[in-house]
Design a protein around this motif. Sequence first.
Motif, mmCIF file in Angstrom:
data_model
loop_
_atom_site.group_PDB
_atom_site.id
_atom_site.type_symbol
_atom_site.label_atom_id
_atom_site.label_comp_id
_atom_site.label_asym_id
_atom_site.label_seq_id
_atom_site.Cartn_x
_atom_site.Cartn_y
_atom_site.Cartn_z
ATOM 1 N N TYR A 28 3.219 -2.840 12.626
ATOM 2 C CA TYR A 28 4.565 -2.540 12.162
ATOM 3 C C TYR A 28 4.583 -1.043 11.898
ATOM 4 O O TYR A 28 3.644 -0.496 11.309
ATOM 5 N N THR A 29 5.641 -0.374 12.312
ATOM 6 C CA THR A 29 5.845 1.011 11.905
ATOM 7 C C THR A 29 7.097 1.036 11.049
ATOM 8 O O THR A 29 8.168 0.610 11.497
ATOM 9 N N VAL A 30 6.921 1.498 9.811
ATOM 10 C CA VAL A 30 8.035 1.606 8.869
ATOM 11 C C VAL A 30 8.497 3.054 8.874
ATOM 12 O O VAL A 30 7.702 3.968 8.638
ATOM 13 N N SER A 52 6.284 4.483 -1.370
ATOM 14 C CA SER A 52 5.314 3.393 -1.232
ATOM 15 C C SER A 52 5.901 2.256 -0.411
ATOM 16 O O SER A 52 7.080 1.926 -0.555
ATOM 17 N N VAL A 53 5.062 1.647 0.424
ATOM 18 C CA VAL A 53 5.491 0.551 1.290
ATOM 19 C C VAL A 53 4.740 -0.715 0.898
ATOM 20 O O VAL A 53 3.511 -0.702 0.750
ATOM 21 N N TYR A 54 5.499 -1.800 0.729
ATOM 22 C CA TYR A 54 4.938 -3.106 0.390
ATOM 23 C C TYR A 54 5.418 -4.129 1.407
ATOM 24 O O TYR A 54 6.593 -4.111 1.788
ATOM 25 N N PHE A 55 4.525 -4.997 1.838
ATOM 26 C CA PHE A 55 4.900 -6.175 2.626
ATOM 27 C C PHE A 55 4.716 -7.348 1.688
ATOM 28 O O PHE A 55 3.607 -7.565 1.182
ATOM 29 N N ASP A 56 5.786 -8.105 1.459
ATOM 30 C CA ASP A 56 5.830 -9.090 0.392
ATOM 31 C C ASP A 56 5.393 -8.327 -0.871
ATOM 32 O O ASP A 56 6.047 -7.359 -1.224
ATOM 33 N N SER A 57 4.317 -8.679 -1.523
ATOM 34 C CA SER A 57 3.909 -7.910 -2.711
ATOM 35 C C SER A 57 2.651 -7.083 -2.448
ATOM 36 O O SER A 57 2.081 -6.506 -3.369
ATOM 37 N N ASP A 58 2.218 -6.992 -1.189
ATOM 38 C CA ASP A 58 0.989 -6.267 -0.832
ATOM 39 C C ASP A 58 1.300 -4.796 -0.524
ATOM 40 O O ASP A 58 2.073 -4.500 0.391
ATOM 41 N N PHE A 59 0.665 -3.888 -1.276
ATOM 42 C CA PHE A 59 0.817 -2.455 -1.014
ATOM 43 C C PHE A 59 0.151 -2.114 0.311
ATOM 44 O O PHE A 59 -1.001 -2.479 0.554
ATOM 45 N N LYS A 60 0.871 -1.389 1.180
ATOM 46 C CA LYS A 60 0.335 -1.058 2.501
ATOM 47 C C LYS A 60 0.079 0.427 2.707
ATOM 48 O O LYS A 60 -0.614 0.806 3.642
ATOM 49 N N THR A 118 1.672 4.789 2.021
ATOM 50 C CA THR A 118 2.816 5.645 1.726
ATOM 51 C C THR A 118 3.350 6.292 3.002
ATOM 52 O O THR A 118 2.615 6.512 3.967
ATOM 53 N N ILE A 119 4.616 6.593 2.951
ATOM 54 C CA ILE A 119 5.288 7.237 4.080
ATOM 55 C C ILE A 119 4.820 8.688 4.186
ATOM 56 O O ILE A 119 4.808 9.420 3.197
ATOM 57 N N ALA A 120 4.411 9.100 5.383
ATOM 58 C CA ALA A 120 4.043 10.490 5.669
ATOM 59 C C ALA A 120 4.711 10.886 6.974
ATOM 60 O O ALA A 120 4.692 10.115 7.942
ATOM 61 N N ASN A 121 5.323 12.046 6.987
ATOM 62 C CA ASN A 121 6.047 12.514 8.176
ATOM 63 C C ASN A 121 7.077 11.491 8.639
ATOM 64 O O ASN A 121 7.284 11.282 9.829
ATOM 65 N N GLY A 122 7.688 10.794 7.661
ATOM 66 C CA GLY A 122 8.773 9.874 7.968
ATOM 67 C C GLY A 122 8.367 8.483 8.414
ATOM 68 O O GLY A 122 9.225 7.679 8.751
ATOM 69 N N GLU A 123 7.054 8.180 8.405
ATOM 70 C CA GLU A 123 6.654 6.850 8.885
ATOM 71 C C GLU A 123 5.314 6.398 8.317
ATOM 72 O O GLU A 123 4.541 7.192 7.792
ATOM 73 N N LEU A 124 5.070 5.104 8.452
ATOM 74 C CA LEU A 124 3.776 4.505 8.128
ATOM 75 C C LEU A 124 3.545 3.374 9.116
ATOM 76 O O LEU A 124 4.405 2.510 9.286
ATOM 77 N N THR A 125 2.384 3.370 9.769
ATOM 78 C CA THR A 125 2.037 2.282 10.682
ATOM 79 C C THR A 125 1.045 1.365 9.976
ATOM 80 O O THR A 125 0.052 1.823 9.410
ATOM 81 N N VAL A 126 1.357 0.060 10.017
ATOM 82 C CA VAL A 126 0.556 -0.952 9.340
ATOM 83 C C VAL A 126 -0.008 -1.908 10.384
ATOM 84 O O VAL A 126 0.731 -2.484 11.182
ATOM 85 N N GLN A 127 -1.328 -2.085 10.365
ATOM 86 C CA GLN A 127 -1.992 -3.022 11.282
ATOM 87 C C GLN A 127 -1.954 -4.424 10.682
ATOM 88 O O GLN A 127 -2.209 -4.598 9.500
ATOM 89 N N VAL A 128 -1.621 -5.426 11.510
ATOM 90 C CA VAL A 128 -1.631 -6.822 11.054
ATOM 91 C C VAL A 128 -2.300 -7.689 12.113
ATOM 92 O O VAL A 128 -2.329 -7.354 13.291
ATOM 93 N N TYR A 129 -2.860 -8.806 11.642
ATOM 94 C CA TYR A 129 -3.398 -9.783 12.581
ATOM 95 C C TYR A 129 -2.267 -10.692 13.036
ATOM 96 O O TYR A 129 -1.527 -11.236 12.214
ATOM 97 N N THR A 130 -2.139 -10.861 14.333
ATOM 98 C CA THR A 130 -1.037 -11.675 14.857
ATOM 99 C C THR A 130 -1.224 -13.153 14.546
ATOM 100 O O THR A 130 -0.269 -13.919 14.593
ATOM 101 N N THR A 131 -2.446 -13.551 14.196
ATOM 102 C CA THR A 131 -2.708 -14.951 13.858
ATOM 103 C C THR A 131 -2.661 -15.206 12.353
ATOM 104 O O THR A 131 -2.829 -16.336 11.909
#
Length: 113
Positions: A9-11, A19-27, A29-42
């Motif tokens: 996901y890129t926010v 600060s960026v949270y998915f549900d209640s999990d901290f992922k 902070t935004i830098a240069n306008g974005e944050l990329t978060v790695q997730v498992y598709t399964t």
Amino acid sequence: PIGGSIGYYTVYANVNGASVYFDSDFKGTIANGELTVQVYTTGTPYNTYRVSMNGYSDFTGQITDYPAQGETVKLHATLQPVQPTPTKSPVSILTTFAAIAGIAAVLLASRRE
């Protein structure tokens, strides 16, 4: 450990350092306008994302798209500055009107003399 395919996901947000949270999990902070978060598709999918920063109203959005292996899903957040709460005058409006009426009465009385 969870395993499996990885997606992203890129926010995108308008406030660096937020600060960026998915549900209640901290992922992160935004830098240069974005944050990329790695997730498992399964893994268990996230339902919401929240972007927050002091001095701004939190932005919360629904996650409705889920990345496939190697795919990136884009999420956007626009934070709005918090408007300062107006301070109330220590003098009530009735007191102000009474003072104006009193001054007007004095002026009228002094004109009559």
